[in-house]
Design a protein around this motif. Structure first.
Motif, PDB file in Angstrom:
ATOM      1  N   SER A 343       0.850  -1.182   0.000  1.00 37.45           N
ATOM      2  CA  SER A 343       0.000   0.000   0.000  1.00 37.45           C
ATOM      3  C   SER A 343       0.889   1.235   0.000  1.00 37.45           C
ATOM      4  O   SER A 343       1.790   1.364   0.830  1.00 37.45           O
ATOM      5  N   PRO A 365      -6.234   0.293   1.724  1.00 33.47           N
ATOM      6  CA  PRO A 365      -6.100  -1.168   1.774  1.00 33.47           C
ATOM      7  C   PRO A 365      -5.281  -1.658   0.582  1.00 33.47           C
ATOM      8  O   PRO A 365      -5.346  -1.090  -0.516  1.00 33.47           O
ATOM      9  N   THR A 366      -4.485  -2.677   0.799  1.00 36.50           N
ATOM     10  CA  THR A 366      -3.627  -3.192  -0.261  1.00 36.50           C
ATOM     11  C   THR A 366      -4.444  -3.605  -1.472  1.00 36.50           C
ATOM     12  O   THR A 366      -5.462  -4.281  -1.352  1.00 36.50           O
ATOM     13  N   ALA A 368      -6.400  -1.912  -3.260  1.00 34.80           N
ATOM     14  CA  ALA A 368      -7.781  -1.411  -3.211  1.00 34.80           C
ATOM     15  C   ALA A 368      -8.143  -0.722  -4.523  1.00 34.80           C
ATOM     16  O   ALA A 368      -7.286  -0.191  -5.233  1.00 34.80           O
ATOM     17  N   TRP A 372     -12.108   3.037  -2.965  1.00 34.91           N
ATOM     18  CA  TRP A 372     -12.137   2.140  -1.814  1.00 34.91           C
ATOM     19  C   TRP A 372     -12.904   2.739  -0.637  1.00 34.91           C
ATOM     20  O   TRP A 372     -12.948   3.963  -0.436  1.00 34.91           O
ATOM     21  N   ALA A 374     -13.252   1.373   3.522  1.00 38.55           N
ATOM     22  CA  ALA A 374     -12.702   0.328   4.383  1.00 38.55           C
ATOM     23  C   ALA A 374     -12.714   0.764   5.843  1.00 38.55           C
ATOM     24  O   ALA A 374     -12.838   1.960   6.148  1.00 38.55           O
ATOM     25  N   THR A 400      -3.041  -3.038   6.260  1.00 33.17           N
ATOM     26  CA  THR A 400      -3.621  -2.780   4.938  1.00 33.17           C
ATOM     27  C   THR A 400      -3.808  -4.071   4.157  1.00 33.17           C
ATOM     28  O   THR A 400      -4.737  -4.195   3.363  1.00 33.17           O
ATOM     29  N   SER A 401      -2.952  -5.068   4.391  1.00 36.54           N
ATOM     30  CA  SER A 401      -3.097  -6.349   3.698  1.00 36.54           C
ATOM     31  C   SER A 401      -4.269  -7.158   4.246  1.00 36.54           C
ATOM     32  O   SER A 401      -4.635  -8.190   3.681  1.00 36.54           O
ATOM     33  N   GLY A 403      -7.258  -5.592   4.808  1.00 34.92           N
ATOM     34  CA  GLY A 403      -8.458  -4.855   4.455  1.00 34.92           C
ATOM     35  C   GLY A 403      -8.653  -3.539   5.167  1.00 34.92           C
ATOM     36  O   GLY A 403      -9.674  -2.856   4.933  1.00 34.92           O
ATOM     37  N   PHE A 404      -7.718  -3.128   6.017  1.00 40.06           N
ATOM     38  CA  PHE A 404      -7.832  -1.849   6.710  1.00 40.06           C
ATOM     39  C   PHE A 404      -7.105  -0.759   5.933  1.00 40.06           C
ATOM     40  O   PHE A 404      -6.153  -1.029   5.196  1.00 40.06           O
ATOM     41  N   ALA A 405      -7.536   0.486   6.133  1.00 44.56           N
ATOM     42  CA  ALA A 405      -6.738   1.644   5.747  1.00 44.56           C
ATOM     43  C   ALA A 405      -6.085   2.182   7.012  1.00 44.56           C
ATOM     44  O   ALA A 405      -6.612   2.029   8.113  1.00 44.56           O
TER      45      ALA A 405
END
Length: 592
Positions: A343, A365-366, A368, A372, A374, A400-401, A403-405
């Motif tokens: 990311s 997110p990675t 994304a 996006w 998230a 980020t991997s 699903g989070f920012a």
């Protein structure tokens, strides 16, 4: 197969304190898998890189709590600070030569002797030890306050001094005194600094002039004393030094052709610049957006520690000829992370009210999509005088991997924006920093980037105090994580190490103690039992109060861990616990 958290932790190898002696480059390498402390490494063009100190020995210093300048070298041997005093390293043999339970730092070699700073409970001393013969320690000067940067010059010794009620980034002074061949000091003279000026990083130039960095203009800029007067070298609206949490920083150095090379910070980004004899400033094009304040020069080449959003920290040698060339000497090797999607942070200007803005780095997110949306973790950096940095952050990538920012906020009080911004949090701690972090979260909510009910805050040390206060009021955050957190500024001012007491006293007066009765959201507190900067007693007490009130919380105590959880052997456990905390909070919101 290592866990994702363990891989992220192992990737967080750091390099520090570069020094060039002859044809050899030395540096410290901190490896999270090692519990002994930093390892000293030597590199040469003929032999490559090899450890100088054995795995059981850590090159460490407790001076001013954070150390720095923990080793120096001659062509025949290395001197370094360790747990029991000063050590001499020669041919792989580590020998304690000055046994002293006091701490030593900012080591440098003068004319036939080792110079440094020794701290005791009563104050600081400038000390000297002969390089040959009996290693008898001699005290050159004492203060109940603080010393730094003893730098021998032509028949002179320069050093920094600041008082017990000051921090070096607020008020410090540069002094010089005649330095005789017998090692005695003459009458000292103050050259710069005072109650409204921070002076850092003095160095004698090849022209026998004394250079230093001062923020008398509102920015840390470079100045020169030629023996008669002080003149600016390259004025600019940028920081030409790092906030001096540690001793031994080197943000500039002198090239053999008469030019200067210097690290310049503008907000969350660093760049390397070259300054010629006329004062002209030329940026150097490099693949790095973050450069540590540890430059070391040989001829027209400079060694540095650089990184970027795509490059983990590496030691590089940069040839500053007509076409700059970069040779990478050391990097973290982690095959399990090679080829992973990353990311890339985006820099945003976040409006705060109607009158000002703060800078934030947003990691989507990675992989994304451009639009996006998230769950988001808003992170408050420590310090609070630290800053966000545009570099590869494996712990941000861990989230980020999944699903989070992640949003890093350069809230009020951060370095990189001048003296006034750095001091603006005094008396407002737990107020303006919280407003800035909340504004970043609300901005992304307005932009449709955040999942409602999935907005979290997180901080370490001073940032942990910010995160805890952020969930004592209504707002977007549904849970908080506080690592090595400060809980009560008044008590902290009494228990914090001597160096930081002035900082604690200047910061307090804003939001005050974090009170269990005020906390409105679930909190996870992660703390080392051996933390001597922010003791675990306060989080234990807060957890007990939360328990008595039936408020959702979790306390993870890490046995034997100090203030830096992220570089400890328990760091992977802490990451996994943090992830579970956020997922649990989202599940609770979804369940209503």
């Amino acid at each position: 197969m290592p866990s994702p958290a363990a891989s992220a932790v192992r990737a967080s190898i750091s390099f520090d304190e570069l020094r060039i002696v002859g044809d050899a480059l030395y540096w410290l390498e901190s490896r999270p898998s090692s519990g002994s402390g930093p390892t000293l490494v030597r590199w040469s063009a003929t032999d490559g890189a090899a450890d100088v100190t054995p795995s059981w020995f850590g090159v460490t210093s407790g001076v001013h709590a954070y150390g720095g300048g923990t080793f120096t070298a001659s062509r025949v041997e290395v001197w370094c600070a360790g747990a029991h005093g000063l050590y001499r390293v020669n041919g792989g043999d580590v020998r304690l030569v000055v046994e002293d339970l006091s701490s030593f730092a900012d080591l440098t070699i003068g004319d036939g002797e080792l110079l440094g700073v020794r701290e005791t409970n009563d104050g600081d001393a400038l000390v000297a030890v002969p390089l040959v013969g009996a290693p008898v320690l001699r005290v050159l000067a004492k203060t109940s306050g603080f010393f730094g940067a003893p730098r021998p010059g032509p028949s002179l010794l320069a050093w920094l001094r600041w008082g017990e009620r000051d921090m070096p980034w607020d008020a410090s002074e540069l002094w010089v005194a005649p330095y005789a061949a017998d090692g005695s000091l003459g009458d000292p003279v103050k050259l710069a600094g005072g109650p409204a000026e921070s002076v850092v990083e003095p160095r004698w130039g090849p022209d026998a002039a004394l250079y230093f960095v001062s923020d008398r203009s509102g920015w840390w800029n470079l100045y020169c004393w030629d023996g008669e007067s002080v003149e600016p070298v390259a004025p600019m609206a940028a920081e030409c030094a790092a906030e001096p949490w540690e001793l031994g920083y080197a943000s500039y150095d002198f090239l053999a052709d008469g030019r200067l090379v210097m690290v310049v910070q503008e907000g969350p980004r660093h760049r390397l610049t070259v300054i010629d004899r006329s004062g002209a400033i030329t940026p150097v094009s490099l693949p790095y957006t973050s450069i540590k304040p540890y430059l070391a020069v040989a001829g027209t080449s400079v060694a540095l520690v650089g990184s970027s959003p795509w490059v983990a920290p590496q030691v590089a040698l940069v040839d500053l000829g007509d076409e700059p060339r970069v040779e990478v000497l050391a990097r973290a090797e982690h095959p399990e992370l090679d080829g992973l999607a990353l990311s890339t942070p985006v820099e945003l200007q976040i409006p705060v009210g109607d009158s000002r803005k703060v800078v934030a780095l947003v990691y989507p997110p990675t992989e994304a999509a451009p639009d996006w949306c998230a769950p988001v973790i808003v992170r408050a950096h420590p310090g609070p005088t630290a800053s966000c940095v545009v570099r590869l952050d494996w712990q941000a990538q861990f989230f980020t991997s999944r699903g989070f920012a992640v949003i890093d906020v350069d809230y009020t009080g951060s370095t990189g924006y001048g003296r006034a911004f750095r001091q603006a949090l005094y008396g407002r701690w737990g107020v303006d920093d919280v407003v800035d972090c909340r504004s970043a979260a609300e901005y992304l909510l307005t932009e449709g980037r955040e999942v409602p009910g999935g907005v979290f805050t997180r901080g370490a040390s001073a940032g942990g105090y910010t995160a805890l206060h952020a969930v004592t009021q209504d707002g977007p955050f549904v849970a908080a994580t506080a690592v090595s957190a400060i809980v009560d500024p008044e008590r902290w001012a009494q228990t914090v190490p001597r160096f930081q007491r002035a900082h604690a006293n200047r910061l307090r007066g804003g939001a005050g103690r974090v009170r269990a009765a005020d906390i409105r959201r679930p909190v996870l507190m992660i703390h080392g039992t051996a933390d001597d900067v922010a003791t675990a007693d306060d989080v234990r007490e807060l957890a007990g109060e939360l328990h008595d009130r039936g408020l959702p919380h979790e306390l993870m105590l890490l046995d034997g861990v100090g203030h830096y959880v992220a570089t400890s052997t328990h760091a992977a456990r802490a990451l996994e616990a943090e992830l579970a905390h956020y997922r649990s909070a989202m599940a609770a919101v979804a369940a209503g």
